[in-house]
Motif scaffolding. Structure first.
Motif, PDB file in Angstrom:
ATOM      1  N   LEU A  51       0.840  -1.074  -0.029  1.00 30.63           N
ATOM      2  CA  LEU A  51       0.028  -0.015  -0.054  1.00 30.63           C
ATOM      3  C   LEU A  51       0.802   1.214   0.005  1.00 30.63           C
ATOM      4  O   LEU A  51       0.646   2.376  -0.996  1.00 30.63           O
ATOM      5  CB  LEU A  51      -0.921  -0.084   1.385  1.00 30.63           C
ATOM      6  N   LEU A  52       1.841   1.409   0.838  1.00 33.70           N
ATOM      7  CA  LEU A  52       2.458   2.576   1.035  1.00 33.70           C
ATOM      8  C   LEU A  52       3.476   2.857  -0.046  1.00 33.70           C
ATOM      9  O   LEU A  52       3.670   4.030  -0.205  1.00 33.70           O
ATOM     10  CB  LEU A  52       3.259   2.508   2.452  1.00 33.70           C
ATOM     11  N   ARG A  53       3.892   2.043  -0.781  1.00 29.44           N
ATOM     12  CA  ARG A  53       4.680   2.388  -2.131  1.00 29.44           C
ATOM     13  C   ARG A  53       3.888   3.533  -3.017  1.00 29.44           C
ATOM     14  O   ARG A  53       4.510   4.490  -3.284  1.00 29.44           O
ATOM     15  CB  ARG A  53       5.365   1.082  -2.911  1.00 29.44           C
ATOM     16  N   LYS A  54       2.624   2.913  -3.296  1.00 26.89           N
ATOM     17  CA  LYS A  54       1.903   3.997  -4.136  1.00 26.89           C
ATOM     18  C   LYS A  54       1.395   5.344  -3.319  1.00 26.89           C
ATOM     19  O   LYS A  54       1.402   6.157  -3.952  1.00 26.89           O
ATOM     20  CB  LYS A  54       0.852   3.304  -4.706  1.00 26.89           C
ATOM     21  N   VAL A  55       1.130   4.944  -2.029  1.00 29.93           N
ATOM     22  CA  VAL A  55       0.793   6.405  -1.436  1.00 29.93           C
ATOM     23  C   VAL A  55       2.084   7.362  -1.469  1.00 29.93           C
ATOM     24  O   VAL A  55       1.892   8.418  -1.827  1.00 29.93           O
ATOM     25  CB  VAL A  55       0.621   6.012   0.362  1.00 29.93           C
ATOM     26  N   LEU A  56       3.300   6.903  -1.400  1.00 26.16           N
ATOM     27  CA  LEU A  56       4.427   7.543  -1.568  1.00 26.16           C
ATOM     28  C   LEU A  56       4.623   8.223  -3.133  1.00 26.16           C
ATOM     29  O   LEU A  56       4.633   9.522  -3.037  1.00 26.16           O
ATOM     30  CB  LEU A  56       5.659   6.904  -1.028  1.00 26.16           C
ATOM     31  N   ALA A  57       4.272   7.318  -3.858  1.00 22.06           N
ATOM     32  CA  ALA A  57       4.838   7.576  -5.107  1.00 22.06           C
ATOM     33  C   ALA A  57       3.860   8.668  -5.686  1.00 22.06           C
ATOM     34  O   ALA A  57       4.153   9.559  -6.353  1.00 22.06           O
ATOM     35  CB  ALA A  57       4.892   6.396  -5.950  1.00 22.06           C
ATOM     36  N   LYS A  58       2.641   8.319  -5.411  1.00 22.75           N
ATOM     37  CA  LYS A  58       1.407   9.476  -5.935  1.00 22.75           C
ATOM     38  C   LYS A  58       1.233  10.412  -5.084  1.00 22.75           C
ATOM     39  O   LYS A  58       0.344  11.195  -5.141  1.00 22.75           O
ATOM     40  CB  LYS A  58       0.097   8.536  -5.951  1.00 22.75           C
ATOM     41  N   ARG A  59       1.788  10.610  -3.930  1.00 20.75           N
ATOM     42  CA  ARG A  59       1.641  11.672  -2.935  1.00 20.75           C
ATOM     43  C   ARG A  59       0.192  11.622  -2.421  1.00 20.75           C
ATOM     44  O   ARG A  59      -0.382  12.819  -2.346  1.00 20.75           O
ATOM     45  CB  ARG A  59       2.041  13.057  -3.433  1.00 20.75           C
ATOM     46  N   LEU A  60      -0.272  10.455  -2.108  1.00 20.43           N
ATOM     47  CA  LEU A  60      -1.673  10.356  -1.656  1.00 20.43           C
ATOM     48  C   LEU A  60      -1.794  10.832  -0.368  1.00 20.43           C
ATOM     49  O   LEU A  60      -0.971  10.855   0.553  1.00 20.43           O
ATOM     50  CB  LEU A  60      -1.896   9.167  -1.878  1.00 20.43           C
ATOM     51  N   SER A  61      -2.840  11.369  -0.065  1.00 17.64           N
ATOM     52  CA  SER A  61      -3.199  11.648   1.615  1.00 17.64           C
ATOM     53  C   SER A  61      -4.590  10.696   1.887  1.00 17.64           C
ATOM     54  O   SER A  61      -5.416  10.440   1.068  1.00 17.64           O
ATOM     55  CB  SER A  61      -3.507  12.961   1.808  1.00 17.64           C
ATOM     56  N   ILE A  62      -4.437  10.322   3.004  1.00 19.06           N
ATOM     57  CA  ILE A  62      -5.477   9.521   3.478  1.00 19.06           C
ATOM     58  C   ILE A  62      -5.918   9.714   4.725  1.00 19.06           C
ATOM     59  O   ILE A  62      -5.221  10.230   5.881  1.00 19.06           O
ATOM     60  CB  ILE A  62      -4.988   7.960   4.057  1.00 19.06           C
ATOM     61  N   THR A  63      -7.297  10.097   5.031  1.00 16.82           N
ATOM     62  CA  THR A  63      -8.013  10.575   6.231  1.00 16.82           C
ATOM     63  C   THR A  63      -9.158  10.021   6.491  1.00 16.82           C
ATOM     64  O   THR A  63     -10.060   9.581   5.756  1.00 16.82           O
ATOM     65  CB  THR A  63      -8.649  12.340   5.940  1.00 16.82           C
ATOM     66  N   GLY A  64      -9.159   9.608   7.857  1.00 15.78           N
ATOM     67  CA  GLY A  64     -10.440   8.896   8.110  1.00 15.78           C
ATOM     68  C   GLY A  64     -11.249   9.793   8.823  1.00 15.78           C
ATOM     69  O   GLY A  64     -10.620  10.855   9.588  1.00 15.78           O
ATOM     70  N   THR A  65     -12.486   9.652   9.014  1.00 15.32           N
ATOM     71  CA  THR A  65     -13.466  10.526   9.747  1.00 15.32           C
ATOM     72  C   THR A  65     -14.808   9.797  10.209  1.00 15.32           C
ATOM     73  O   THR A  65     -15.028   9.123   9.498  1.00 15.32           O
ATOM     74  CB  THR A  65     -13.639  11.918   8.825  1.00 15.32           C
ATOM     75  N   THR A  66     -15.000  10.462  11.299  1.00 15.74           N
ATOM     76  CA  THR A  66     -16.627  10.050  11.743  1.00 15.74           C
ATOM     77  C   THR A  66     -17.231  11.380  12.239  1.00 15.74           C
ATOM     78  O   THR A  66     -16.834  12.202  12.412  1.00 15.74           O
ATOM     79  CB  THR A  66     -16.366   9.125  13.046  1.00 15.74           C
ATOM     80  N   LEU A  67     -18.506  11.334  12.041  1.00 11.52           N
ATOM     81  CA  LEU A  67     -19.260  12.353  12.501  1.00 11.52           C
ATOM     82  C   LEU A  67     -19.907  12.288  13.901  1.00 11.52           C
ATOM     83  O   LEU A  67     -19.795  13.328  14.714  1.00 11.52           O
ATOM     84  CB  LEU A  67     -20.422  12.575  11.478  1.00 11.52           C
ATOM     85  N   ARG A  68     -20.353  11.344  14.370  1.00 13.19           N
ATOM     86  CA  ARG A  68     -21.009  11.061  15.491  1.00 13.19           C
ATOM     87  C   ARG A  68     -20.155  11.407  16.855  1.00 13.19           C
ATOM     88  O   ARG A  68     -20.747  12.041  17.684  1.00 13.19           O
ATOM     89  CB  ARG A  68     -21.573   9.688  15.757  1.00 13.19           C
ATOM     90  N   SER A  69     -19.120  11.311  16.781  1.00 14.78           N
ATOM     91  CA  SER A  69     -18.278  11.354  17.864  1.00 14.78           C
ATOM     92  C   SER A  69     -17.578  13.043  17.916  1.00 14.78           C
ATOM     93  O   SER A  69     -16.905  13.090  18.881  1.00 14.78           O
ATOM     94  CB  SER A  69     -17.080  10.502  18.081  1.00 14.78           C
ATOM     95  N   ARG A  70     -17.913  13.453  16.940  1.00 17.02           N
ATOM     96  CA  ARG A  70     -17.259  15.017  16.942  1.00 17.02           C
ATOM     97  C   ARG A  70     -17.942  16.195  18.150  1.00 17.02           C
ATOM     98  O   ARG A  70     -19.231  15.701  18.544  1.00 17.02           O
ATOM     99  CB  ARG A  70     -17.659  15.728  15.563  1.00 17.02           C
ATOM    100  N   SER A  71     -16.978  16.945  18.127  1.00 18.19           N
ATOM    101  CA  SER A  71     -17.589  17.809  19.442  1.00 18.19           C
ATOM    102  C   SER A  71     -19.159  18.700  18.747  1.00 18.19           C
ATOM    103  O   SER A  71     -19.284  18.728  17.585  1.00 18.19           O
ATOM    104  CB  SER A  71     -16.327  18.886  19.658  1.00 18.19           C
ATOM    105  N   LEU A  72     -19.666  19.103  20.055  1.00 20.07           N
ATOM    106  CA  LEU A  72     -20.882  20.006  19.585  1.00 20.07           C
ATOM    107  C   LEU A  72     -20.508  20.987  18.734  1.00 20.07           C
ATOM    108  O   LEU A  72     -21.192  21.336  17.823  1.00 20.07           O
ATOM    109  CB  LEU A  72     -21.372  20.399  21.022  1.00 20.07           C
ATOM    110  N   GLN A  73     -19.401  21.710  18.900  1.00 17.00           N
ATOM    111  CA  GLN A  73     -19.061  22.845  18.338  1.00 17.00           C
ATOM    112  C   GLN A  73     -18.953  22.526  16.731  1.00 17.00           C
ATOM    113  O   GLN A  73     -19.424  23.240  16.011  1.00 17.00           O
ATOM    114  CB  GLN A  73     -17.705  23.528  18.881  1.00 17.00           C
TER     115      GLN A  73
END
Ligand SMILES: NC(=O)c1ccc[n+]([C@@H]2O[C@H](COP(=O)([O-])OP(=O)(O)OC[C@H]3O[C@@H](n4cnc5c(N)ncnc54)[C@H](OP(=O)(O)O)[C@@H]3O)[C@@H](O)[C@H]2O)c1
Length: 363
Positions: free
Chosen positions: A277-299
């Motif tokens: 996985l990481l070879r292509k992440v590096l070569a393509k300068r990819l960014s991976i972001t995980g996200t959830t909504l329910r547990s986010r702050s009220l603000q």
């Protein structure tokens, strides 16, 4: 003496009736489950009606919806965030029935509203922070409104707050016919981006095509990587909205173009990756972001809801955007609703009607 006894019995009966009246006024029907497990554990129970706390409003729910998080919570696989009711339901539409202390007068009793919730929506009443409440566009009835808060605000967050989509970009949306997917396609088109989607059946792909997806691929039959590369003239996509995870990771690293953004927001295909996985992440300068909504702050949630209300709600009002609804069930058929979702049969949302009236019968 006999008269006194009769009087005492009558008084006691009156007290019992009054107590029953008061207590039934404080009670409501809500979805409950006996123990973690299958949909057969779900039932409608009598529980105490919530009391709106500081900065909260009480909503008399007319329609609500189910989400994958509810099915996971029912199985005991999704811990409820601290301080949140364990009643299922991440969204609801209805009327304001009470204003809690310290509210800023944005809402009044009787307003038609929909709310993004951390829980509690699958019930006759739910308490919500006032900042997570939105007005229902006049073109929509309660069931249509109940199809909006969780999946549309999620899709808005994924595309704009996290993915930073720009006009002219191409976005691959897995689960294109899901609640989130059907919202993400429409938001993509509105942002001037090109949505490509995957889904598991021709019927679902027909819907995604009609919603504006310009590439519609059956991940069970098509060579998705080849199709996406063809659709992007070999460049690959700028963003992948990924609710699948493990089973789709190779597809994702292969279809993402240079500087691509991979937004992980669900793991329906598991969390394991097993490869280079990481070879292509590096070569393509990819960014991976995980996200959830329910547990986010009220603000955070309040800001997101305000941004969504300002930028997206007018487009429901003029019918550019439309919530996609697969089925309406009465609240009592909550078990059937969960089964349908877990069998992957829905295109768009599964709605629960808490009251039969839609609030706008002519729509
Ligand atoms: N992170 C967050 O903040 C957040 C918020 C809301 C939702 N979510 C997540 O977003 C996802 C979609 O939610 P939703 O309520 O919109 O879902 P949904 O309407 O239930 O649709 C999900 C669809 O995904 C497809 N699918 C299921 N398993 C799959 C697999 N292993 N590989 C490929 N496709 C698969 C199925 O359609 P096909 O017939 O096409 O296979 C299924 O009908 C869920 O994972 C949910 O947990 C995350």
């Amino acid at each position: 003496m006999k008269v006194n006894l009769n009087l005492a019995v009558v008084s006691l009966c009156c007290v019992i009736v009054v107590v029953m009246r008061v207590s039934s006024k404080n009670m409501m029907r809500a979805v409950q489950f006996r123990e973690p497990g299958g949909p057969e554990n779900l039932y409608i129970g009598e529980v105490e009606r919530p009391v709106p706390g500081k900065g909260e409003v009480l909503i008399k729910v007319k329609a609500t919806a189910i989400n994958r998080a509810d099915t996971l919570q029912r199985k005991g696989l999704y811990p409820v965030p601290a301080g949140v009711t364990d009643i299922l339901g991440l969204e609801a539409a209805g009327e304001i029935s009470e204003i809690g202390p310290g509210c800023n007068q944005r809402w009044k009793v009787g307003d038609r509203v929909m709310a993004l919730l951390a829980g509690g929506g699958n019930a006759e009443y739910v308490s919500s922070p006032e900042g997570q409440v939105m007005p229902i566009p006049s073109t929509l009835d309660f069931p249509q409104a109940a199809a909006i808060p969780e999946v549309w605000v999620t899709a808005f967050q994924l595309l704009h707050a996290i993915g930073k989509v720009m006009a002219g970009e191409t976005v691959l949306i897995h689960g294109g016919a899901s609640g989130v997917g059907t919202a993400a396609i429409q938001l993509c088109v509105q942002a001037g981006a090109r949505p490509l989607v995957t889904a598991g059946s021709a019927v679902k792909l027909e819907t995604t095509r009609n919603l504006g997806a310009v590439g519609n691929f059956n991940y069970k039959e098509d060579d998705v990587v080849a199709e996406v590369m063809r659709a992007t003239n070999g460049k690959g996509v700028n963003i992948v909205l990924d609710c699948v995870g493990g089973s789709m990771y190779e597809t994702n690293i292969n279809v993402l173009g240079m500087d691509g953004r991979w937004v992980v927001y669900g793991l329906m295909g598991g969390g394991n990756v097993n490869g280079d996985l990481l070879r292509k992440v590096l070569a393509k300068r990819l960014s991976i972001t995980g996200t959830t909504l329910r547990s986010r702050s009220l603000q955070y949630k309040e800001q997101l809801v305000q941004d969504f209300s300002r930028l997206a709600l007018p487009l429901f009002e003029n019918r550019t955007f439309r919530p996609v609804i697969h089925t309406l069930f009465p609240l009592a058929e909550i078990g059937r609703a969960h089964e349908l979702m877990e069998d992957n049969l829905n295109t768009g949302k599964i709605i629960l009607q808490v009251e039969e009236s839609t609030g706008k019968e002519e729509l």
